[in-house]
Each structure stands twice: as C-alpha cells, then as structure tokens.
Design a protein around this motif. Structure first.
Motif, mmCIF file in Angstrom:
data_model
loop_
_atom_site.group_PDB
_atom_site.id
_atom_site.type_symbol
_atom_site.label_atom_id
_atom_site.label_comp_id
_atom_site.label_asym_id
_atom_site.label_seq_id
_atom_site.Cartn_x
_atom_site.Cartn_y
_atom_site.Cartn_z
ATOM 1 N N PRO A 107 0.843 -1.397 0.056
ATOM 2 C CA PRO A 107 0.076 0.054 -0.019
ATOM 3 C C PRO A 107 1.002 1.399 -0.040
ATOM 4 O O PRO A 107 1.997 1.286 0.325
ATOM 5 N N THR A 108 0.441 2.257 -0.670
ATOM 6 C CA THR A 108 0.971 3.718 -0.510
ATOM 7 C C THR A 108 -0.025 4.577 -0.687
ATOM 8 O O THR A 108 -1.084 4.538 -0.868
ATOM 9 N N PHE A 109 0.410 5.813 -0.202
ATOM 10 C CA PHE A 109 -0.430 7.144 -0.411
ATOM 11 C C PHE A 109 0.386 8.064 -0.929
ATOM 12 O O PHE A 109 1.614 8.627 -0.610
ATOM 13 N N TRP A 110 -0.266 8.697 -2.242
ATOM 14 C CA TRP A 110 0.557 9.623 -2.852
ATOM 15 C C TRP A 110 -0.467 11.094 -2.951
ATOM 16 O O TRP A 110 -1.856 10.752 -3.084
ATOM 17 N N ALA A 111 0.077 12.086 -2.916
ATOM 18 C CA ALA A 111 -0.537 13.280 -3.433
ATOM 19 C C ALA A 111 -0.004 13.765 -4.678
ATOM 20 O O ALA A 111 1.151 13.923 -4.885
ATOM 21 N N VAL A 112 -1.087 14.031 -5.707
ATOM 22 C CA VAL A 112 -0.597 14.659 -6.717
ATOM 23 C C VAL A 112 -1.279 15.959 -7.074
ATOM 24 O O VAL A 112 -2.371 16.241 -6.556
ATOM 25 N N THR A 113 -0.557 16.826 -7.427
ATOM 26 C CA THR A 113 -0.678 18.485 -7.441
ATOM 27 C C THR A 113 -0.538 19.010 -8.664
ATOM 28 O O THR A 113 0.096 18.489 -9.854
ATOM 29 N N HIS A 114 -1.376 20.031 -8.901
ATOM 30 C CA HIS A 114 -1.537 20.828 -10.087
ATOM 31 C C HIS A 114 -0.526 22.101 -9.747
ATOM 32 O O HIS A 114 -0.815 22.868 -8.803
ATOM 33 N N GLN A 115 0.644 22.185 -10.279
ATOM 34 C CA GLN A 115 1.679 22.969 -10.048
ATOM 35 C C GLN A 115 2.183 23.544 -11.210
ATOM 36 O O GLN A 115 2.775 23.050 -11.983
ATOM 37 N N GLY A 145 0.961 24.767 -13.916
ATOM 38 C CA GLY A 145 0.294 24.351 -15.191
ATOM 39 C C GLY A 145 0.886 22.713 -15.357
ATOM 40 O O GLY A 145 0.502 22.165 -16.475
ATOM 41 N N HIS A 146 1.095 21.954 -14.578
ATOM 42 C CA HIS A 146 1.680 20.590 -14.484
ATOM 43 C C HIS A 146 0.894 19.826 -13.384
ATOM 44 O O HIS A 146 1.291 20.041 -12.166
ATOM 45 N N TRP A 147 0.338 18.900 -13.867
ATOM 46 C CA TRP A 147 -0.049 17.797 -12.652
ATOM 47 C C TRP A 147 1.090 16.713 -12.648
ATOM 48 O O TRP A 147 1.714 16.376 -13.512
ATOM 49 N N GLY A 148 1.266 16.766 -11.474
ATOM 50 C CA GLY A 148 2.625 15.663 -10.769
ATOM 51 C C GLY A 148 2.481 15.194 -9.705
ATOM 52 O O GLY A 148 2.004 15.869 -8.664
ATOM 53 N N ILE A 149 3.300 14.330 -9.382
ATOM 54 C CA ILE A 149 3.428 13.444 -8.047
ATOM 55 C C ILE A 149 4.199 14.472 -7.055
ATOM 56 O O ILE A 149 5.503 14.750 -7.414
ATOM 57 N N LYS A 150 3.392 15.001 -6.210
ATOM 58 C CA LYS A 150 4.373 15.852 -5.044
ATOM 59 C C LYS A 150 4.818 15.164 -3.715
ATOM 60 O O LYS A 150 5.679 15.460 -3.152
ATOM 61 N N PHE A 151 3.776 14.162 -3.348
ATOM 62 C CA PHE A 151 4.342 13.378 -2.166
ATOM 63 C C PHE A 151 4.168 11.885 -2.112
ATOM 64 O O PHE A 151 3.047 11.553 -2.777
ATOM 65 N N ARG A 152 4.725 11.086 -1.655
ATOM 66 C CA ARG A 152 4.483 9.780 -1.560
ATOM 67 C C ARG A 152 4.969 9.250 -0.135
ATOM 68 O O ARG A 152 5.713 9.743 0.315
ATOM 69 N N SER A 153 4.172 8.404 0.441
ATOM 70 C CA SER A 153 4.211 7.808 1.730
ATOM 71 C C SER A 153 4.041 6.266 1.518
ATOM 72 O O SER A 153 2.861 5.734 0.811
ATOM 73 N N SER A 154 4.937 5.285 1.617
ATOM 74 C CA SER A 154 4.758 3.957 1.248
ATOM 75 C C SER A 154 4.953 3.085 2.630
ATOM 76 O O SER A 154 5.695 3.523 3.327
ATOM 77 N N PHE A 155 4.736 1.788 2.488
ATOM 78 C CA PHE A 155 4.817 0.735 3.550
ATOM 79 C C PHE A 155 5.674 -0.422 2.873
ATOM 80 O O PHE A 155 5.379 -1.505 3.201
ATOM 81 N N LEU A 156 6.929 -0.111 2.241
ATOM 82 C CA LEU A 156 7.727 -1.162 1.752
ATOM 83 C C LEU A 156 8.669 -1.320 2.804
ATOM 84 O O LEU A 156 9.608 -1.188 2.725
ATOM 85 N N ASP A 157 8.048 -2.221 3.473
ATOM 86 C CA ASP A 157 8.935 -2.504 5.059
ATOM 87 C C ASP A 157 9.140 -4.063 4.794
ATOM 88 O O ASP A 157 9.880 -4.419 5.949
ATOM 89 N N ASP A 158 8.934 -4.720 3.745
ATOM 90 C CA ASP A 158 9.525 -6.045 3.808
ATOM 91 C C ASP A 158 10.902 -5.973 3.583
ATOM 92 O O ASP A 158 11.513 -5.844 2.365
ATOM 93 N N PRO A 159 11.611 -6.741 4.489
ATOM 94 C CA PRO A 159 13.214 -6.740 4.482
ATOM 95 C C PRO A 159 13.530 -7.476 3.176
ATOM 96 O O PRO A 159 14.836 -7.159 2.565
ATOM 97 N N GLY A 160 12.984 -8.621 2.785
ATOM 98 C CA GLY A 160 13.209 -9.231 1.474
ATOM 99 C C GLY A 160 13.144 -8.504 0.164
ATOM 100 O O GLY A 160 13.707 -8.838 -0.623
ATOM 101 N N SER A 161 12.453 -7.386 0.190
ATOM 102 C CA SER A 161 12.301 -6.439 -1.117
ATOM 103 C C SER A 161 13.437 -5.502 -1.216
ATOM 104 O O SER A 161 13.296 -4.998 -2.473
ATOM 105 N N GLY A 162 14.247 -5.138 -0.382
ATOM 106 C CA GLY A 162 15.322 -4.094 -0.352
ATOM 107 C C GLY A 162 14.613 -2.812 -0.310
ATOM 108 O O GLY A 162 14.687 -2.228 0.761
#
Length: 184
Positions: free
Chosen positions: A141-149, A151-168
């Motif tokens: 799971p992850t949470f992202w904020a996409v903003t209009h900045q 004149g451009h829509w883009g990813i401004k913020f990401r928060s993720s739960f990649l805590d699986d030690p096997g994944s790197g």
C-alpha cells in the motif's frame, strides 16, 4: 378555481424545469465538474508513471513528478529537488534494485481517491511487482498526493509501506539517496 390553475401551472413549470432533480442526484455544480477533471488528470499521472516504471524510463518517471517532491518511507523523509535527482536515483538505485529482485513489471491493484480539490488529489494506492513468469513478488500500500503546480499535474508526495526486508525496498533506497545527497 383560480388557485387550482396557479397551483397546476407551478407544478407544470417545476416538472418542465427540474426533470430528474427531485432528489438532487442529477445536480452537478461547476466546482464538482472542475474537481472531476482534476481527479481525471491526476489519475492519468498515475497511469503514465506506471507505464514509465514498466519501461524503466527514468526520464519519463521524473516527468510525472512535481518538485520539490517529498517521500516518506522507512521512517525517513526524503526531499527530491529536481528531475535530475530523480533520474539519478532511478538509474543508479531503483532500477538495479528491481532487477536484482527479479522484477519484470508492476501493476496498480487499487487506485482510490481519498480527497480532492481542483489543484490536489490524495490517493490511497496498492501496487504489486511481478517477475517475468507473472508471479507476484511484492504487494504494497502507498499514499500519494498529486498536485497541479505551474500548469503541470505531477506527483508531489509519496508515503509507502515497503517494509518487507526481502524486497530491499525503501530502506535501501533511503540509504542510497542519503549517499547521493552527500555527493551532490
């Protein structure tokens, strides 16, 4: 009789002017339409990001971001100031890490809009990574904020739960970003 005719006339006018609006379900304000357009534009950013990810195209990935960008993962906050930093991180850290994990492609499992306005959309997302045989190697799971900045829509913020030690995952990426920041 005059009262009956006036009442009949009012009911007739109402029936002609407000079809289907008796419960308000068909009413859409101009602001609702603007927010719908914002949600559609922000969702397109997610789709283009996934295409770029699956093509291992660092430049295209960076083009879907707004800067500075904030990433919260593994207990650390990372600030990425430029597209050039994103490209370095992608080429030197993320793509080699994915290859080492046997990654072939990723897919969105769920895209849910949590909140939105005309200039910002919050997404609760779930994505999965797959190997070349189609076996799922990670889901997060992850949470992202996409903003209009600017004149451009883009990813401004990401928060993720990649805590699986096997994944790197994000812990490795966070440490690598620190090394790059010291270098830059």
């Amino acid at each position: 009789m005059l009262v009956f005719n006036r009442l009949f006339l009012l009911v007739l006018i109402a029936a002609l002017l407000l079809p289907g609006c008796d419960d308000g379900s068909n009413y859409r304000s101009a602001n609702d339409k603007i927010v719908d357009e914002a949600e559609a534009a922000a969702t397109e950013v997610l789709e283009r990001h996934m295409v770029a990810r699956n093509n291992s195209d660092a430049e295209a990935i960076s083009a879907e971001d707004n800067y500075p960008q904030i990433r919260l993962s593994g207990g650390t906050v990372q600030k990425i100031n430029t597209a050039e930093q994103t490209i370095l991180i992608e080429e030197r850290i993320v793509q080699p890490m994915l290859e080492a994990a046997g990654w072939d492609h990723s897919e969105w499992d769920d895209i849910s809009i949590v909140q939105s306005s005309q200039n910002k959309v919050h997404f609760a997302l779930i994505f999965s990574r797959f190997d070349a045989s189609g076996k799922r190697i990670l889901t997060s799971p992850t949470f992202w904020a996409v903003t209009h900045q600017d004149g451009h829509w883009g990813i401004k913020f990401r928060s993720s739960f990649l805590d699986d030690p096997g994944s790197g995952g994000d812990a490795v990426e966070a440490e690598a970003i620190k090394v790059l920041e010291r270098h830059l």
